[in-house]
Design an enzyme around this catalytic site. Structure first.
Site, PDB file in Angstrom:
ATOM      1  N   ARG A 233     127.151 -62.161 -52.844  1.00 28.39           N
ATOM      2  CA  ARG A 233     127.224 -60.845 -53.470  1.00 28.39           C
ATOM      3  C   ARG A 233     128.612 -60.277 -53.233  1.00 28.39           C
ATOM      4  O   ARG A 233     129.161 -60.386 -52.133  1.00 28.39           O
ATOM      5  CB  ARG A 233     126.165 -59.882 -52.912  1.00 28.39           C
ATOM      6  CG  ARG A 233     124.735 -60.211 -53.287  1.00 28.39           C
ATOM      7  CD  ARG A 233     124.487 -60.076 -54.790  1.00 28.39           C
ATOM      8  NE  ARG A 233     123.104 -60.341 -55.146  1.00 28.39           N
ATOM      9  CZ  ARG A 233     122.601 -61.544 -55.445  1.00 28.39           C
ATOM     10  NH1 ARG A 233     123.400 -62.613 -55.374  1.00 28.39           N
ATOM     11  NH2 ARG A 233     121.337 -61.686 -55.786  1.00 28.39           N
ATOM     12  N   GLU A 262     129.872 -55.746 -62.027  1.00 25.16           N
ATOM     13  CA  GLU A 262     129.652 -56.843 -62.974  1.00 25.16           C
ATOM     14  C   GLU A 262     129.034 -56.304 -64.253  1.00 25.16           C
ATOM     15  O   GLU A 262     128.163 -55.435 -64.182  1.00 25.16           O
ATOM     16  CB  GLU A 262     128.741 -57.903 -62.350  1.00 25.16           C
ATOM     17  CG  GLU A 262     129.355 -58.563 -61.121  1.00 25.16           C
ATOM     18  CD  GLU A 262     128.473 -59.646 -60.512  1.00 25.16           C
ATOM     19  OE1 GLU A 262     127.405 -59.953 -61.090  1.00 25.16           O
ATOM     20  OE2 GLU A 262     128.841 -60.195 -59.462  1.00 25.16           O
ATOM     21  N   HIS A 281     129.735 -65.075 -62.201  1.00 26.25           N
ATOM     22  CA  HIS A 281     128.412 -65.044 -61.574  1.00 26.25           C
ATOM     23  C   HIS A 281     127.464 -66.030 -62.258  1.00 26.25           C
ATOM     24  O   HIS A 281     126.390 -65.660 -62.738  1.00 26.25           O
ATOM     25  CB  HIS A 281     127.817 -63.633 -61.596  1.00 26.25           C
ATOM     26  CG  HIS A 281     126.773 -63.446 -60.524  1.00 26.25           C
ATOM     27  ND1 HIS A 281     126.384 -62.210 -60.065  1.00 26.25           N
ATOM     28  CD2 HIS A 281     126.017 -64.342 -59.816  1.00 26.25           C
ATOM     29  CE1 HIS A 281     125.448 -62.351 -59.135  1.00 26.25           C
ATOM     30  NE2 HIS A 281     125.215 -63.637 -58.969  1.00 26.25           N
TER      31      HIS A 281
END
Length: 316
Positions: A233, A262, A281
């Protein structure tokens, strides 16, 4: 029932499960709805059920209280820290999860390690533009792999490091010597983990205790040619301190799959930082994972409609 499937970035969710079997009105959103509460609420206020992809679109109290039609949330994965479970419980909104496999994230961690040690970002660009060899890579055998967090994912990454002949050490706040030995690695103290790392890889759950656990002091301990890898994270690492360390040659490279915000803003300084290797991601984004996510989501909705919810997320 009106169902919204959010953050279907690749436009593939419809093909991974039999949504027609639900006999419902299903809408797929391929574009991120953004971070503005008003925009998110305006897009979702007419839906009875939401299928959310991990933490891509948070559902905090201030959003939930403005979605009076919402009766069901299905989140891919087994937990979702961006859903306010106290608020959903108070409003009678059922929250369900799905299955999840950890292998893809561990595999992607090693993709980033290889990309960084062999500077694949530079070499792929060079060969596509007509160039040839421009960098000298680093080997892995004999190097120290420092694993921050030796849970399910960290253990998988550590075992691959051992297979490459690396010196693998680990630390986390609750890690014991016995647990480290079970994985075949050695527990060290936090300062040693950072100070001796050739490659530091992060595998912690984001919490109040772990947020910013890699900050200015920790980065200052690291070698100026060390590599930091984060597939967990973004907020585990102090982003401003990381950018400062890269800009002033106090850290060799950062290989990142996760970020504070994000999708990563187009003008974010990490995008133009030559010492940063970035992926959007995608550590968990594989065909096998998406099959589990979306097929379980359909199963969750069908069970809820039948009055017998499954995989219900409870308050911790």
């Amino acid at each position: 029932m009106r169902i919204a499937v959010l953050d279907d970035y690749q436009g593939v969710a419809a093909g991974f499960a039999d949504w027609d079997s639900l006999g419902a009105d299903v809408t797929f959103f391929s574009e991120h709805l953004g971070h503005d509460d008003d925009a998110v609420v305006a897009a979702l206020e007419d839906f009875d059920a939401l299928v959310v992809m991990r933490e891509r679109t948070p559902l905090r109290a201030e959003r939930l209280e403005r979605l009076p039609n919402l009766r069901l949330i299905v989140s891919t994965g087994r937990r979702n820290a961006s859903i306010d479970l106290k608020e959903t419980a108070a409003r009678g909104i059922t929250v369900c999860g799905t299955g999840y496999v950890p292998a893809p994230a561990a595999e992607h961690t090693w993709a980033l390690i290889h990309a960084a040690t062999r500077r694949l970002d530079v070499e792929l660009g060079a060969i596509r533009s007509g160039g040839w060899q421009t960098t000298v890579g680093r080997g892995l055998e004999g190097r120290r792999l420092s694993v921050l967090g030796l849970g399910n994912l960290g253990s998988r990454v550590a075992k691959v490091g051992l297979a490459f002949g690396m010196d693998v050490v680990a630390w986390s706040q609750n890690l014991t010597d016995e647990r480290a030995a079970e994985v075949g690695v050695r527990r060290v103290e936090k300062d040693e983990l950072f100070a001796t790392a050739d490659i530091l890889t992060i595998h912690l759950v984001l919490s109040k205790r772990s947020r910013g656990i890699v900050g200015p002091d920790e980065l200052a301990l690291m070698s100026p040619d060390a590599i930091l890898v984060n597939t967990s994270r973004g907020p585990l690492v102090d982003e401003a301190a990381l950018l400062d360390a890269l800009a002033h040659d106090r850290l060799g490279l950062a290989a990142l799959d996760v970020f504070d915000v994000e999708p990563l803003p187009a003008d974010h300084p990490l995008r133009s930082e030559p010492r940063a290797i970035l992926t959007p991601h995608i550590g968990y984004v594989t065909q096998e994972q998406y099959e589990i996510f979306y097929q379980d989501a359909v199963e969750d909705i069908a069970a809820f409609t039948a009055g017998s919810p499954i995989r219900v997320m409870e308050l911790p």
